[in-house]
Enzyme design. Sequence first.
Site, PDB file in Angstrom:
ATOM      1  N   GLY A   1      23.311   2.612   7.993  1.00 26.51           N
ATOM      2  CA  GLY A   1      24.721   2.814   8.343  1.00 26.51           C
ATOM      3  C   GLY A   1      24.932   4.143   9.053  1.00 26.51           C
ATOM      4  O   GLY A   1      25.696   4.237  10.021  1.00 26.51           O
TER       5      GLY A   1
ATOM      6  N   ARG B   1      11.865   6.989   1.324  1.00 21.72           N
ATOM      7  CA  ARG B   1      12.898   8.038   1.306  1.00 21.72           C
ATOM      8  C   ARG B   1      12.462   9.238   0.459  1.00 21.72           C
ATOM      9  O   ARG B   1      12.877  10.360   0.727  1.00 21.72           O
ATOM     10  CB  ARG B   1      14.231   7.469   0.791  1.00 21.72           C
ATOM     11  CG  ARG B   1      14.961   6.693   1.880  1.00 21.72           C
ATOM     12  CD  ARG B   1      16.257   6.111   1.357  1.00 21.72           C
ATOM     13  NE  ARG B   1      17.094   5.661   2.449  1.00 21.72           N
ATOM     14  CZ  ARG B   1      18.071   4.771   2.318  1.00 21.72           C
ATOM     15  NH1 ARG B   1      18.332   4.235   1.144  1.00 21.72           N
ATOM     16  NH2 ARG B   1      18.790   4.425   3.363  1.00 21.72           N
TER      17      ARG B   1
ATOM     18  N   GLY C   1      17.419   1.858   4.649  1.00 24.86           N
ATOM     19  CA  GLY C   1      16.532   1.862   3.492  1.00 24.86           C
ATOM     20  C   GLY C   1      15.817   0.532   3.320  1.00 24.86           C
ATOM     21  O   GLY C   1      14.590   0.494   3.152  1.00 24.86           O
TER      22      GLY C   1
ATOM     23  N   LYS D   1      25.263  -5.312   3.980  1.00 30.67           N
ATOM     24  CA  LYS D   1      26.478  -4.477   3.934  1.00 30.67           C
ATOM     25  C   LYS D   1      27.373  -4.904   5.096  1.00 30.67           C
ATOM     26  O   LYS D   1      27.591  -4.164   6.068  1.00 30.67           O
ATOM     27  CB  LYS D   1      26.101  -2.999   4.024  1.00 30.67           C
ATOM     28  CG  LYS D   1      25.341  -2.506   2.795  1.00 30.67           C
ATOM     29  CD  LYS D   1      24.967  -1.046   2.884  1.00 30.67           C
ATOM     30  CE  LYS D   1      24.216  -0.595   1.630  1.00 30.67           C
ATOM     31  NZ  LYS D   1      23.634   0.757   1.771  1.00 30.67           N
TER      32      LYS D   1
HETATM   33  N1  LIG Z   1      21.466 -14.118   4.783  1.00 30.25           N
HETATM   34  C1  LIG Z   1      21.480 -13.183   3.822  1.00 30.25           C
HETATM   35  N2  LIG Z   1      22.142 -13.390   2.662  1.00 30.25           N
HETATM   36  C2  LIG Z   1      22.151 -12.446   1.684  1.00 30.25           C
HETATM   37  N3  LIG Z   1      21.509 -11.264   1.765  1.00 30.25           N
HETATM   38  C3  LIG Z   1      20.842 -11.015   2.900  1.00 30.25           C
HETATM   39  C4  LIG Z   1      20.792 -11.940   3.978  1.00 30.25           C
HETATM   40  N4  LIG Z   1      20.032 -11.398   4.966  1.00 30.25           N
HETATM   41  C5  LIG Z   1      19.631 -10.188   4.527  1.00 30.25           C
HETATM   42  N5  LIG Z   1      20.104  -9.944   3.278  1.00 30.25           N
HETATM   43  C6  LIG Z   1      19.836  -8.778   2.395  1.00 30.25           C
HETATM   44  O1  LIG Z   1      20.243  -7.587   3.040  1.00 30.25           O
HETATM   45  C7  LIG Z   1      19.699  -6.520   2.276  1.00 30.25           C
HETATM   46  C8  LIG Z   1      19.601  -5.256   3.100  1.00 30.25           C
HETATM   47  O2  LIG Z   1      20.867  -4.963   3.662  1.00 30.25           O
HETATM   48  P1  LIG Z   1      21.346  -3.501   4.050  1.00 30.25           P
HETATM   49  O3  LIG Z   1      21.430  -2.651   2.829  1.00 30.25           O
HETATM   50  O4  LIG Z   1      22.574  -3.727   4.855  1.00 30.25           O
HETATM   51  O5  LIG Z   1      20.139  -2.976   4.970  1.00 30.25           O
HETATM   52  P2  LIG Z   1      19.614  -1.486   5.230  1.00 30.25           P
HETATM   53  O6  LIG Z   1      19.363  -0.848   3.862  1.00 30.25           O
HETATM   54  O7  LIG Z   1      18.370  -1.635   6.021  1.00 30.25           O
HETATM   55  O8  LIG Z   1      20.725  -0.782   5.961  1.00 30.25           O
HETATM   56  C9  LIG Z   1      18.346  -7.025   1.780  1.00 30.25           C
HETATM   57  O9  LIG Z   1      18.242  -6.775   0.401  1.00 30.25           O
HETATM   58  C10 LIG Z   1      18.367  -8.523   2.111  1.00 30.25           C
HETATM   59  O10 LIG Z   1      17.937  -9.326   1.032  1.00 30.25           O
HETATM   60  O1  LIG Z   2      21.019   2.941   1.616  1.00 26.35           O
HETATM   61  C1  LIG Z   2      21.804   3.621   2.275  1.00 26.35           C
HETATM   62  O2  LIG Z   2      22.313   3.241   3.469  1.00 26.35           O
HETATM   63  P1  LIG Z   2      21.730   2.059   4.425  1.00 26.35           P
HETATM   64  O3  LIG Z   2      21.619   0.786   3.596  1.00 26.35           O
HETATM   65  O4  LIG Z   2      22.789   1.949   5.485  1.00 26.35           O
HETATM   66  O5  LIG Z   2      20.415   2.523   4.964  1.00 26.35           O
HETATM   67  C2  LIG Z   2      22.240   5.005   1.858  1.00 26.35           C
HETATM   68  O6  LIG Z   2      21.579   5.416   0.687  1.00 26.35           O
HETATM   69  C3  LIG Z   2      23.759   5.033   1.686  1.00 26.35           C
HETATM   70  O7  LIG Z   2      24.135   4.216   0.624  1.00 26.35           O
HETATM   71  P2  LIG Z   2      25.652   3.613   0.591  1.00 26.35           P
HETATM   72  O8  LIG Z   2      25.777   2.629   1.738  1.00 26.35           O
HETATM   73  O9  LIG Z   2      25.756   2.957  -0.764  1.00 26.35           O
HETATM   74  O10 LIG Z   2      26.600   4.785   0.747  1.00 26.35           O
END
Ligand SMILES: Nc1ncnc2c1ncn2[C@@H]1O[C@H](COP(=O)(O)OP(=O)(O)O)[C@@H](O)[C@H]1O
Ligand SMILES: O=C(OP(=O)(O)O)[C@H](O)COP(=O)(O)O
Length: 405
Positions: free
Chosen positions: A384, A37, A360, A202
């Site tokens: 997201g 990023r 991310g 998330k």
């Molecule tokens: N079964 C699970 N239990 C708890 N955490 C998980 C599981 N599968 C994936 N994760 C966690 O999800 C996190 C990423 O989620 P998220 O922030 O939603 O993804 P992104 O940043 O790609 O949008 C990672 O740190 C990973 O460890």
């Molecule tokens: O990591 C982010 O989003 P992402 O996990 O959906 O890629 C952005 O920095 C937004 O963070 P936020 O979901 O805490 O508003």
Amino acid sequence: MTLRTLDSLGSLAGKAVIVRCDLNVPLKDGQITDDGRVRASIPTLNALINQGAKVVVISHLGRPEGAPDAKYSLAPVAQRLSELLGKPVTFARDTVGSGAQDAVAGLTDGDVALLENLRFNPGETSKDDAEREAFAAKLAAFGDAFVSDGFGVVHRKQASVYELAKALPSAAGLLIATELDVLDRLTENPERPYAVVLGGSKVSDKLGVIGHLLPRVNSLLIGGGMLFTFLAALGHKVGSSLLEADQIETVKGYLAKAEELGVEIVLPRDVVVASKFGADAEHVVRPIDGIEDTDWGSSGLGLDIGPETAELFSEYIRAARTVFWNGPMGVFELAPFAAGTKAIAQALTEIDGLGVVGGGDSAAAVRALGFSDDQFGHISTGGGASLEFLEGKHLPGLEVLGWQQ
Ligand SMILES: Nc1ncnc2c1ncn2[C@@H]1O[C@H](COP(=O)(O)OP(=O)(O)O)[C@@H](O)[C@H]1O
Ligand SMILES: O=C(OP(=O)(O)O)[C@H](O)COP(=O)(O)O
């Protein structure tokens, strides 16, 4: 109306320009584990530096609770930003206080300052419009113009994304423009079959997009933390795995809607169950109806999809012509739970069509697991944000820049 781009701001030489980036990078022991990023923010910052603007960079990091918290400081990011720009970056120890005021006052043309984490201030994420406006006004005092380039936060109606764009002459930066070019290809006549793969942690954010995504895709593959809410909706016990119990009824609704629409929701067949959350945890592969049938009973937790599921998901991905993937399939940061994410990344590199990774942590995961960016059609900085864009939602951070879907 179309997105206002940088040129719409005219000459920025000698002007103070505030740039909202998404520098929310993963950190371990204070070190950045993936600087994707930060790298993605460089073209816009260089364009402004080269014009002779005074550049004031702002970002959030993590989800601190509206007050300073050392573990979410942007200090390590300032250092990396300086290395990548090849010039000093003044780091302000606060966001709108005397530290920030001094940092901004000290800038000459072509200089860069990074202010401390926006989310150390309650006004940034407040639900109250007036509080967000008041915080945005304090930020706006630092600049003559505003460039919004944090694609990963355009789905957030937060002070530095929305109200600040209203308070100053504003435009989108180069990263946002690039991201939208690619995502447009996923919304306007995507080649079919079109599969979306969802995982990550998330869970409530991402469960929310499914209803609107369903009519747009051919299949939806569910892994990561959100799979357990689906398994619970089917009546399975999920031990101590991540679960959004209050979403179970909603998920039942999605399963019914998918059937009605003829869209496949593809769920795991097996999961990796661990004795605890840690790299040294004991772990076994269990079918989805046997998550609690281990020595750890209801304290066992699912931390990855199992090998049979990884193979099943890979088949769907390889057969698709368009794939969007957001959210790791498991806790890839811990070696015993990285195999599912690695298998899905591998399959995505093999598709005959457009394969996009977004988010991310998802971007960090594919790089940490040994893949390079050019093996994918695109790696988006927003998870997201991309998902909400793909579901056709009106994104406040884009609309305020003139964008209409
Ligand atoms: N079964 C699970 N239990 C708890 N955490 C998980 C599981 N599968 C994936 N994760 C966690 O999800 C996190 C990423 O989620 P998220 O922030 O939603 O993804 P992104 O940043 O790609 O949008 C990672 O740190 C990973 O460890
Ligand atoms: O990591 C982010 O989003 P992402 O996990 O959906 O890629 C952005 O920095 C937004 O963070 P936020 O979901 O805490 O508003």
